[in-house]
Design a protein around this motif. Sequence first.
Motif, PDB file in Angstrom:
ATOM      1  N   LEU A   1       0.820  -1.240  -0.101  1.00  0.00           N
ATOM      2  CA  LEU A   1       0.152  -0.086   0.019  1.00  0.00           C
ATOM      3  C   LEU A   1       0.992   1.290  -0.228  1.00  0.00           C
ATOM      4  O   LEU A   1       0.585   2.083  -0.704  1.00  0.00           O
ATOM      5  N   LEU A   2       2.067   1.242   0.794  1.00  0.00           N
ATOM      6  CA  LEU A   2       2.805   2.327   0.947  1.00  0.00           C
ATOM      7  C   LEU A   2       3.202   2.493  -0.650  1.00  0.00           C
ATOM      8  O   LEU A   2       3.519   3.719  -1.056  1.00  0.00           O
ATOM      9  N   LEU A   3       3.930   1.465  -1.245  1.00  0.00           N
ATOM     10  CA  LEU A   3       4.394   1.754  -2.840  1.00  0.00           C
ATOM     11  C   LEU A   3       3.228   2.412  -3.652  1.00  0.00           C
ATOM     12  O   LEU A   3       3.871   3.200  -4.462  1.00  0.00           O
ATOM     13  N   LYS A   4       2.158   1.734  -3.646  1.00  0.00           N
ATOM     14  CA  LYS A   4       0.943   2.162  -4.335  1.00  0.00           C
ATOM     15  C   LYS A   4       0.720   3.866  -4.039  1.00  0.00           C
ATOM     16  O   LYS A   4       0.735   4.593  -5.125  1.00  0.00           O
ATOM     17  N   ASN A   5       0.418   4.135  -2.941  1.00  0.00           N
ATOM     18  CA  ASN A   5       0.193   5.337  -2.460  1.00  0.00           C
ATOM     19  C   ASN A   5       1.216   6.527  -2.617  1.00  0.00           C
ATOM     20  O   ASN A   5       1.047   7.565  -2.999  1.00  0.00           O
ATOM     21  N   ALA A   6       2.683   6.112  -2.707  1.00  0.00           N
ATOM     22  CA  ALA A   6       3.781   6.826  -2.983  1.00  0.00           C
ATOM     23  C   ALA A   6       3.772   6.811  -4.499  1.00  0.00           C
ATOM     24  O   ALA A   6       5.063   7.683  -4.837  1.00  0.00           O
ATOM     25  N   GLU A   7       3.272   6.039  -5.435  1.00  0.00           N
ATOM     26  CA  GLU A   7       3.243   6.082  -6.714  1.00  0.00           C
ATOM     27  C   GLU A   7       4.652   5.411  -7.310  1.00  0.00           C
ATOM     28  O   GLU A   7       5.153   6.313  -8.212  1.00  0.00           O
TER      29      GLU A   7
END
Length: 235
Positions: free
Chosen positions: A103-109
Amino acid sequence: MKIFARLRFYYAAFVISTVVSIMIVLLYLFPKHKPWILHTFNKVMIFLLGAKIETVGQPDERAQLYLMNHQGIVDIITMEALLDKNLRWAAKRELFEVPWFGLLLKNAEMISIDRQDRRGLIKLMKDVKESLEVMHRPVAIFPEGTRSRDQKLLPFKEGAKFIAEKFGLVVQPVVIVGSKQIVNEHEKTGGSGTIKVIFLPAIDVKKAPEDWYKRLHDDMQAIIDKQLSEHDVSR
């Protein structure tokens, strides 16, 4: 000592999981402040892990692509804490599916790479182009492609070289040593200490010799070996 090191590993896992959870929420609530959130809370993680960062050399402000050796998650935490650059990391697709961290990777694009897909390089090219021209974020890649277990650099994957030459990028090479002392994911041990980040001279690929990528691998290996032999600091 082994028991203490094992306890430190689980403490580090708790710290990282907790702070990552906080970052996920903040990135969702305050998307306009993503660079500040990532930089600030990775600095918090370094502090809570009992680590210090020592730098050698200076990062080049022209850098568009960061290439560095890889031991584990502490490498990423260190670079995010050190540089207020809003780096866009290229990571294997499987990491995007990991609970919380994904989720962190996705939210940080960040950039997802599917190594099983033949079209992966095409997607990477598009993502790098978008990063530089639209998002104005430098890209960070581990050219080894995976984590090394010892002092020897793994062979560099050709993707980073292709991307750098395709777009004529300015490459910032970085050597990181000492991060395994903080968290060793292979042995599940942890501790405190100093992480040394060594910035090599930037490479303007448009002006570099044809074998620049091989030379870079050799230069980084030489620095890693020197840190171990002269300063007793392993990668």
